[in-house]
Design a protein around this motif. Structure first.
Motif, mmCIF file in Angstrom:
data_model
loop_
_atom_site.group_PDB
_atom_site.id
_atom_site.type_symbol
_atom_site.label_atom_id
_atom_site.label_comp_id
_atom_site.label_asym_id
_atom_site.label_seq_id
_atom_site.Cartn_x
_atom_site.Cartn_y
_atom_site.Cartn_z
ATOM 1 N N HIS A 99 2.516 0.177 -15.818
ATOM 2 C CA HIS A 99 3.687 0.525 -15.006
ATOM 3 C C HIS A 99 3.857 2.043 -15.015
ATOM 4 O O HIS A 99 4.481 2.606 -15.913
ATOM 5 N N MET A 141 3.112 1.527 -9.701
ATOM 6 C CA MET A 141 4.120 0.563 -9.276
ATOM 7 C C MET A 141 4.956 1.110 -8.124
ATOM 8 O O MET A 141 5.697 2.067 -8.280
ATOM 9 N N SER A 165 -0.091 -0.689 -6.201
ATOM 10 C CA SER A 165 0.561 -1.905 -5.747
ATOM 11 C C SER A 165 1.029 -1.790 -4.309
ATOM 12 O O SER A 165 1.330 -2.778 -3.678
#
Length: 168
Positions: A99, A141, A165
């Motif tokens: 992340h 992310m 992502s």
């Protein structure tokens, strides 16, 4: 071959994120090593004990062997490999951060007002800093990291492997 000490932090390390700790042989090993990391203390993630006085043999961008210093490999080399003296530092596999926001390289309030090229340049600098902290793979992310990923993949800038992502 030229021996020169590893220039970096004294605490930790040299991070080997060339693919992972892969011991063995195959096409990469048959070509002969490109790089030899000497005087390393290796943490392999499998044992609680460090392997002391180890040598790491790299061929075609992959770790093909981790051996005790002075041991010889069964693969004949085409030429002398580049040698890095780890100076008895700890070598670890590359870390993964699942992340990360590498493209938020300026305060969020400034993202709207800054030139996109400036933000891209700062993102490239942040990617290199992430890599130098030992993270060889990251999951971006909800950010616009596709261009940064492409630049890293093409060798334009240094940075970790990015799994973007896409937009939130």
């Amino acid at each position: 071959s030229v021996r020169r000490p590893f220039r970096g932090t004294r605490r930790l390390v040299l991070v080997c994120g060339l693919v992972g700790f892969v011991a063995g042989s195959g096409p990469a090993a048959a070509a002969g090593p490109d790089l030899l990391i000497t005087r390393a203390r290796v943490f392999d993630g499998r044992s609680a004990q460090l392997r002391e006085n180890a040598e790491i043999v790299v061929a075609a961008g992959k770790i093909v062997e981790i051996r005790t210093a002075g041991a010889t490999s069964g693969s004949p080399g085409a030429g002398a490999p580049r040698v890095i003296d780890a100076g008895n530092r700890i070598v670890i596999p590359g870390l993964i951060d699942a992340h990360v926001h590498p493209t938020i390289a300026v305060p969020i309030a400034q993202l709207r007002d800054n030139d996109p090229n400036y933000v891209a340049a700062r993102s490239a600098m942040e990617a290199r800093r992430i890599l130098m902290r030992g993270f060889t793979t990251i999951r971006d992310m909800a950010g616009p990291a596709f261009g940064l990923k492409q630049a890293i993949d093409e060798g334009v800038v240094e940075g970790p492997r990015i799994f973007p992502s896409g937009a939130m």
